[in-house]
Design an enzyme around this catalytic site. Sequence first.
Site, PDB file in Angstrom:
ATOM      1  N   GLU A  31       0.698  -1.266   0.047  1.00 27.70           N
ATOM      2  CA  GLU A  31       0.063   0.096   0.010  1.00 27.70           C
ATOM      3  C   GLU A  31       0.793   1.339   0.046  1.00 27.70           C
ATOM      4  O   GLU A  31       1.847   0.966   0.612  1.00 27.70           O
ATOM      5  CB  GLU A  31      -0.944   0.019   1.247  1.00 27.70           C
ATOM      6  CG  GLU A  31      -2.030   1.049   1.398  1.00 27.70           C
ATOM      7  CD  GLU A  31      -3.023   0.812   2.195  1.00 27.70           C
ATOM      8  OE1 GLU A  31      -3.549  -0.306   2.570  1.00 27.70           O
ATOM      9  OE2 GLU A  31      -3.078   1.663   3.339  1.00 27.70           O
ATOM     10  N   ASP A  65       0.070   5.353   0.492  1.00 26.45           N
ATOM     11  CA  ASP A  65      -0.860   6.181   1.217  1.00 26.45           C
ATOM     12  C   ASP A  65      -0.767   7.654   1.122  1.00 26.45           C
ATOM     13  O   ASP A  65       0.570   8.254   1.605  1.00 26.45           O
ATOM     14  CB  ASP A  65      -1.104   5.875   2.688  1.00 26.45           C
ATOM     15  CG  ASP A  65      -1.643   4.468   2.761  1.00 26.45           C
ATOM     16  OD1 ASP A  65      -2.047   4.153   2.061  1.00 26.45           O
ATOM     17  OD2 ASP A  65      -1.698   4.111   4.150  1.00 26.45           O
ATOM     18  N   GLU A 118      -2.988  10.354   3.132  1.00 27.69           N
ATOM     19  CA  GLU A 118      -4.231  10.648   3.787  1.00 27.69           C
ATOM     20  C   GLU A 118      -4.181  12.060   4.416  1.00 27.69           C
ATOM     21  O   GLU A 118      -3.084  12.461   4.899  1.00 27.69           O
ATOM     22  CB  GLU A 118      -4.130   9.685   5.031  1.00 27.69           C
ATOM     23  CG  GLU A 118      -4.633   8.145   4.853  1.00 27.69           C
ATOM     24  CD  GLU A 118      -4.597   7.331   5.913  1.00 27.69           C
ATOM     25  OE1 GLU A 118      -5.871   7.017   6.244  1.00 27.69           O
ATOM     26  OE2 GLU A 118      -3.578   6.978   6.625  1.00 27.69           O
TER      27      GLU A 118
END
Length: 288
Positions: A102, A104, A106
């Site tokens: 993953e 990311d 955010e």
Amino acid sequence: MASAAAAFAILSTSVLLNALMVALAGNFHQEFDITWGDGRAQILDNGDLLTLSLDKASGSGFQSKNEYLFGKIDMQLKLVPGNSAGTVTAYYLSSKGSAWDEIDFEFLGNLSGDPYILHTNVFSQGKGNREQQFYLWFDPTADFHTYSILWNPQRIIFSVDGTPIREFKNAESSGVPFPSSQPMRIYSSPWNADDWATRGGLVKTDWSRAPFTASYRNFDADACIWSSGSSSCGDNAASSDGSSWLTQELDTTSQGRLRWVQQNYMIYNYCSDSKRFPQGLPPECNLS
């Protein structure tokens, strides 16, 4: 903070990149599926704009139709305006399974007038805990800005409006797993995280301000599409002159911009958190 000349150079790069992105934009009807939200996600303007909303009953989300194994992926986002405390807008690449990979972005909301926190992380083989966090040098709710992930076999580079903010290098030779074999889709969703997102959970979501809406446009993926067990890039994806994103690295100018961001806007770096790692920092932190 940076000098006026440096700030102007970064702003100029941002304006140029945003202009180029308009010409390269993908259509959301063609590139993405709305996966949940019961009407809270919408594709508008003939596929040029996508919005995701969160209220007290539910959030919403989308995912890319394609899976990718390496690529340079750009998306313009305009984040939830006003009092967004307690909310998180997640925009990321992810594979499936218990040992997933993953990458990311955010965006942690905050009280009106306080800056968003941009939270980044890299998971490989199900292991994350590689957080770096930043403030931004602009208001990400006032207009669209381009958030980019360059992911090739040597490194992952996170960029904002063409300015690199983080580089995660392949350290498999030091025993650190690197996302290199699992195809990933693009996902995004806004969600309620008021147990931790704003001031460690001290500030809760004000649902009277719902719906909280983030907007997306100008998606572009120069990437290897994974389908039926093979890559669209084949075996000769990198160009002979080394200019392909598959072999791209930070040049001297980009390294200077990266240092500028990290010196002025980074607010957390797991590689500096010796209290969190009393037995020694993770091995990738020792790479030059």
